[in-house]
Design a protein around this motif. Structure first.
Motif, PDB file in Angstrom:
ATOM      1  N   PRO A   1      -3.545   3.810  -0.390  1.00 20.57           N
ATOM      2  CA  PRO A   1      -4.929   4.133   0.004  1.00 20.57           C
ATOM      3  C   PRO A   1      -5.421   3.183   1.102  1.00 20.57           C
ATOM      4  N   LEU A   2      -4.952   3.395   2.318  1.00 25.27           N
ATOM      5  CA  LEU A   2      -5.356   2.522   3.429  1.00 25.27           C
ATOM      6  C   LEU A   2      -6.807   2.788   3.826  1.00 25.27           C
ATOM      7  N   LEU A   3      -7.585   1.737   3.878  1.00 23.07           N
ATOM      8  CA  LEU A   3      -8.958   1.868   4.364  1.00 23.07           C
ATOM      9  C   LEU A   3      -9.049   1.482   5.836  1.00 23.07           C
ATOM     10  N   GLY A   4      -8.178   0.583   6.258  1.00 19.79           N
ATOM     11  CA  GLY A   4      -8.128   0.179   7.662  1.00 19.79           C
ATOM     12  C   GLY A   4      -6.726  -0.302   7.970  1.00 19.79           C
ATOM     13  N   TRP A   5      -6.336  -0.217   9.232  1.00 26.87           N
ATOM     14  CA  TRP A   5      -4.990  -0.655   9.611  1.00 26.87           C
ATOM     15  C   TRP A   5      -4.982  -0.962  11.102  1.00 26.87           C
ATOM     16  N   ALA A   6      -4.067  -1.833  11.487  1.00 24.28           N
ATOM     17  CA  ALA A   6      -3.907  -2.185  12.898  1.00 24.28           C
ATOM     18  C   ALA A   6      -2.497  -2.697  13.117  1.00 24.28           C
ATOM     19  N   VAL A   7      -1.904  -2.287  14.231  1.00 22.97           N
ATOM     20  CA  VAL A   7      -0.602  -2.803  14.636  1.00 22.97           C
ATOM     21  C   VAL A   7      -0.724  -3.202  16.103  1.00 22.97           C
TER      22      VAL A   7
ATOM     23  N   GLU B   1       2.697   7.961   7.486  1.00 20.38           N
ATOM     24  CA  GLU B   1       3.505   7.886   6.271  1.00 20.38           C
ATOM     25  C   GLU B   1       2.896   6.866   5.296  1.00 20.38           C
ATOM     26  N   ALA B   2       2.507   5.724   5.811  1.00 23.72           N
ATOM     27  CA  ALA B   2       1.901   4.690   4.952  1.00 23.72           C
ATOM     28  C   ALA B   2       0.606   5.197   4.321  1.00 23.72           C
ATOM     29  N   SER B   3      -0.158   5.963   5.081  1.00 23.81           N
ATOM     30  CA  SER B   3      -1.436   6.491   4.562  1.00 23.81           C
ATOM     31  C   SER B   3      -1.220   7.482   3.426  1.00 23.81           C
TER      32      SER B   3
ATOM     33  N   SER C   1      -6.043  -2.876   5.182  1.00 26.73           N
ATOM     34  CA  SER C   1      -6.985  -3.167   4.101  1.00 26.73           C
ATOM     35  C   SER C   1      -6.909  -2.029   3.095  1.00 26.73           C
ATOM     36  N   THR C   2      -7.019  -2.408   1.832  1.00 29.89           N
ATOM     37  CA  THR C   2      -6.949  -1.458   0.724  1.00 29.89           C
ATOM     38  C   THR C   2      -7.941  -1.917  -0.343  1.00 29.89           C
ATOM     39  N   PRO C   3      -8.283  -1.030  -1.285  1.00 29.59           N
ATOM     40  CA  PRO C   3      -9.195  -1.476  -2.351  1.00 29.59           C
ATOM     41  C   PRO C   3      -8.602  -2.631  -3.173  1.00 29.59           C
TER      42      PRO C   3
ATOM     43  N   ILE D   1       4.875   4.414  15.970  1.00 30.45           N
ATOM     44  CA  ILE D   1       4.012   3.610  15.084  1.00 30.45           C
ATOM     45  C   ILE D   1       2.953   4.515  14.440  1.00 30.45           C
ATOM     46  N   ARG D   2       2.467   5.495  15.202  1.00 38.01           N
ATOM     47  CA  ARG D   2       1.487   6.417  14.623  1.00 38.01           C
ATOM     48  C   ARG D   2       2.099   7.166  13.427  1.00 38.01           C
TER      49      ARG D   2
END
Lengths: 142, 80, 142, 80
Positions: free
Chosen positions: A70-76, A64-66, A95-97, A58-59
């Motif tokens: 433009p990811l500002l926050g993420w959680a799985v 890869e997603a980052s 979260s993204t802009p 997952i990391r």
């Protein structure tokens, strides 16, 4: 935040984790246990994870997603153990802009988690049980 | 002979009869281990797919195994 | 559920509203107030709605979405009044049997709400205020 | 002369100087109302767009207005 947990998942807490003053958009995917599978009543599911590898896969997915958005926050957060229909099995939040990116990134992450993360579920029916997607025949029956 | 400790999850845990099994092979690659596994547990061939993970990552067949490696069987995943 | 409200939005409640035993997927979009706009600090936003028309336009959007995707549950909640950076301005949630549909339907609904629903926001800065997107010049400045 | 009560929202509320204004026109279509509005409030032409809603729906220019209609000005929306 990456979490493999036996405890029920608090979606609001996850949203708070990913929110940011510079993010205009949060997209959240919540996977829940359905009460039917292949037309049969599901009594419960048993989820199992190879935890260290699940976290490391997952990391990589998040990395890869980052790169792509433009990811500002993420959680799985993925639940393991015994889950009844209606319960939440997985939550992905980003979260993204801007909102388009939030949809794309969240979908990429959940799609990748489902194909890459070493997590398994067994469906328990009244008349038996079955590791989901393990054998080719199950595909054809679906 | 080389001896490897192999973790099993999901349906492979049922097919191997436990969370961990020791497998002996002449060779040292993932492919050798896979062959040894299939000859001892023929039911593994009934799976839709079977990956082998080495140190928490999916491993190709030509990878060389060390006795200290953490090795695991990854049957078709179904998280989410 | 369609709601135009001056009260803060409870996302968990909305997810509970849309969840269903036959839905495997819930997608949620949360729009939040950013602390910057065109490079300037936003003190707060003022949201205003033509409420009866907003509800009726959102109802039409949901109807259209229901034709296109197998929605099992849905909710749109839009905040009005004064909102500070970080606060939630809008929440859209849908549940569907499978996850791809949940992403598509949720994105369609928020995109349509943003273009069709008669709701307006005014950004209040230290040195003035501005109805967002009202005038062509604002576009060029962005 | 026909007299219509017009609701104003967002920036149009500022430009018209209030939430409601009465507008008089010779004609009875949305286009006639629009012309009367623009001649009385020339600043409306500075907007990126201006729709007119009749009974909670976006109305085309050829729609005929009744005195009982609920009429509203819809400057560029910016919800979300």
């Amino acid at each position: 935040m990456i979490k493999i947990t036996e405890k029920s998942i608090d979606v609001q807490k996850i949203i708070d984790t990913v929110s940011s003053l510079s993010a205009g958009a949060v997209n959240v995917f919540v996977g829940t246990v359905r009460n039917k599978a292949n037309g049969k009543n599901v009594l419960w599911l048993e989820y199992e994870a190879y935890e260290t590898m699940a976290v490391s896969q997952i990391r990589k997915i998040i990395e890869e997603a980052s790169h792509r958005w433009p990811l500002l926050g993420w959680a799985v957060s993925h639940r393991i153990g015994t889950l009844k229909p209606g319960e939440t099995s997985v939550v992905v939040a980003v979260s993204t802009p801007h909102r388009k990116d939030s949809f794309e990134a969240c979908q990429f992450i959940i799609d990748s988690v489902k194909t890459m993360a070493p997590i398994w579920k067994k469906e328990v029916f009244e008349d038996g049980e079955e590791w989901v997607s393990a054998r080719p025949e199950i595909e054809m029956r679906a | 002979m080389n001896k490897y400790r192999v973790k099993a999850f999901g349906i492979t845990k049922d097919l191997l009869g436990g969370r961990e099994t020791f497998i002996e092979t002449q060779g040292q690659t993932v492919a050798d281990l896979r062959a040894a596994l299939h000859s001892r547990f023929p039911e593994l061939s009934g799976l839709r797919s079977l990956f082998i993970a080495v140190n928490n990552d999916y491993a190709d067949d030509e990878i060389l195994l060390k006795p200290s490696d953490e090795i695991a069987l990854i049957p078709p995943v179904s998280g989410g």
